[in-house]
Write an enzyme that holds these catalytic residues in place. Structure first.
Site, short mmCIF file in Angstrom:
data_model
loop_
_atom_site.label_atom_id
_atom_site.label_comp_id
_atom_site.label_asym_id
_atom_site.label_seq_id
_atom_site.Cartn_x
_atom_site.Cartn_y
_atom_site.Cartn_z
N ASN A 9 0.99 -1.06 0.15
CA ASN A 9 -0.05 -0.03 0.04
C ASN A 9 0.73 1.04 -0.11
O ASN A 9 1.52 1.53 1.12
CB ASN A 9 -0.89 -0.14 1.31
CG ASN A 9 -1.71 1.12 1.42
OD1 ASN A 9 -1.93 2.11 0.43
ND2 ASN A 9 -2.26 1.59 2.45
N TRP A 10 0.93 1.86 -1.19
CA TRP A 10 1.66 2.92 -1.30
C TRP A 10 1.26 4.27 -0.61
O TRP A 10 2.15 5.34 -0.27
CB TRP A 10 2.13 3.27 -2.87
CG TRP A 10 2.98 2.46 -3.48
CD1 TRP A 10 3.09 1.16 -3.16
CD2 TRP A 10 3.37 2.54 -4.86
NE1 TRP A 10 3.89 0.63 -4.20
CE2 TRP A 10 4.15 1.68 -5.19
CE3 TRP A 10 3.39 3.39 -5.76
CZ2 TRP A 10 4.68 1.25 -6.32
CZ3 TRP A 10 4.04 3.55 -6.92
CH2 TRP A 10 4.82 2.15 -7.23
N LYS A 11 0.10 4.35 -0.37
CA LYS A 11 -0.40 5.63 0.46
C LYS A 11 -0.30 6.83 -0.24
O LYS A 11 -0.23 6.80 -1.60
CB LYS A 11 -0.10 5.57 1.85
CG LYS A 11 -0.27 4.18 2.71
CD LYS A 11 0.05 4.45 4.06
CE LYS A 11 0.02 3.26 4.82
NZ LYS A 11 0.14 3.37 6.24
N HIS A 96 -9.47 0.61 5.17
CA HIS A 96 -8.23 0.93 5.81
C HIS A 96 -8.09 1.81 7.06
O HIS A 96 -9.15 2.73 7.10
CB HIS A 96 -7.20 1.45 4.77
CG HIS A 96 -5.70 1.68 5.29
ND1 HIS A 96 -5.13 2.38 6.17
CD2 HIS A 96 -4.75 0.57 4.97
CE1 HIS A 96 -4.01 2.20 6.34
NE2 HIS A 96 -3.62 1.06 5.72
N GLU A 98 -6.75 4.30 7.97
CA GLU A 98 -6.48 5.69 7.81
C GLU A 98 -7.83 6.37 7.29
O GLU A 98 -7.99 7.33 7.34
CB GLU A 98 -5.19 5.87 7.00
CG GLU A 98 -3.96 5.61 7.73
CD GLU A 98 -2.85 5.29 7.04
OE1 GLU A 98 -1.51 5.02 7.54
OE2 GLU A 98 -2.70 5.21 5.53
N GLU A 168 -5.11 -5.03 10.85
CA GLU A 168 -4.26 -3.85 11.16
C GLU A 168 -4.45 -3.72 12.43
O GLU A 168 -5.31 -3.16 13.20
CB GLU A 168 -4.88 -2.65 10.20
CG GLU A 168 -4.79 -2.66 8.98
CD GLU A 168 -5.13 -1.51 8.45
OE1 GLU A 168 -4.17 -0.60 8.10
OE2 GLU A 168 -6.31 -1.00 8.40
N GLY A 174 3.04 3.22 14.45
CA GLY A 174 3.38 4.77 14.83
C GLY A 174 3.35 5.08 16.22
O GLY A 174 3.11 6.38 16.60
N SER A 214 3.48 -3.89 11.04
CA SER A 214 4.91 -3.46 10.65
C SER A 214 5.62 -4.37 10.26
O SER A 214 6.66 -4.86 10.87
CB SER A 214 5.46 -2.67 11.75
OG SER A 214 4.88 -1.27 12.07
#
Length: 252
Positions: A9-11, A96, A98, A168, A174, A214
């Protein structure tokens, strides 16, 4: 048999020149190496057509990072399932963390998106997982159960076998906290058990569940060796061919 997958996933990363370079490097890597898993990427929406051109004859899946819950209409900035089908995209990420955090995604809207994706022959990669607060409160099993049931349990047994789930652990992204392979396996087994209760073990054993924490080159092999982890949804490490290729090799 469950499919084994490493998805990147390149975001919101890479300009057009860097995106083309990374796609070309990935194509060349895939052509020159034997991989024991499927390789997928989810680049920014503006690069989807470029990805389809570069990977036209290669076995690399091209996914959008999101899609609309609506079929069409006055929804500025949205991508429809029909648009994705029309460029022969492989599928879309849905729900997702985010998207949930910044754009108000919820399990009900994810349910609509999953069904639309399946109707168009796209693979939905449904993302779920608990926050740090929910994990510390001991709510993680219930949170993931509710997310899975609300978003997916209106599907038939044949439909849910076509869904890929990406767990996830939001609390481990983070935050400075780390999810161990054993913690990841616990939740993956829990998700598979929830599906088995609804659809039966035979169906549950066909659903691929990816780990969206991660994953890095130095822990990929250990994570992928867990019995209920079928691959990874990779974030930052997917942006460098050196790292992404080593994660792919975690299945070798």
């Amino acid at each position: 048999m469950r499919r084994k997958i490493v998805a990147g996933n390149w975001k919101m990363n890479k300009n057009v020149i860097d995106a083309q370079k990374l796609m070309t490097e990935l194509r060349d890597y895939k052509n020159n190496n034997t991989t024991n898993c499927e390789v997928w990427i989810a680049p920014p929406a503006m690069y989807l057509m470029m990805a389809k051109d570069i990977f036209e004859k290669d076995e690399i899946g091209v996914f959008s990072q999101d899609m609309s819950e609506f079929e069409s209409g006055a929804y500025t900035g949205e991508l429809s399932a029909d648009m994705l089908e029309s460029i022969d995209a492989t599928g879309s990420l849905i729900g997702h963390s985010e998207r949930r955090q910044y754009h108000g995604e919820n399990d009900e809207s994810c349910n609509k998106k999953v069904k639309l994706a399946l109707d168009k022959g796209l693979i939905p990669v449904y993302c779920n997982g608990e926050t740090l607060e929910q994990r510390k409160a001991g709510q993680h099993l219930d949170v993931v159960k509710t997310q899975t049931e609300t978003a997916l349990f209106t599907l038939s047994a044949e439909e849910i076998k076509k869904v890929v789930i990406a767990y996830e652990p939001v609390w481990a992204i983070g935050t400075g906290e780390t999810a161990s392979p054993e913690q990841a396996q616990e939740i993956h087994a829990h998700i598979r058990g929830i599906i088995a209760q609804k659809y039966g073990q035979e169906v549950a054993d066909e659903v691929s569940i990816l780990y969206g924490g991660s994953v890095k080159p130095d822990n990929a092999k250990e994570i992928f060796s867990q019995p209920d982890i079928d691959g990874g949804l990779i974030g930052g490490a997917a942006l460098k061919i050196e790292d992404f290729s080593k994660i792919i090799e975690g299945f070798n």
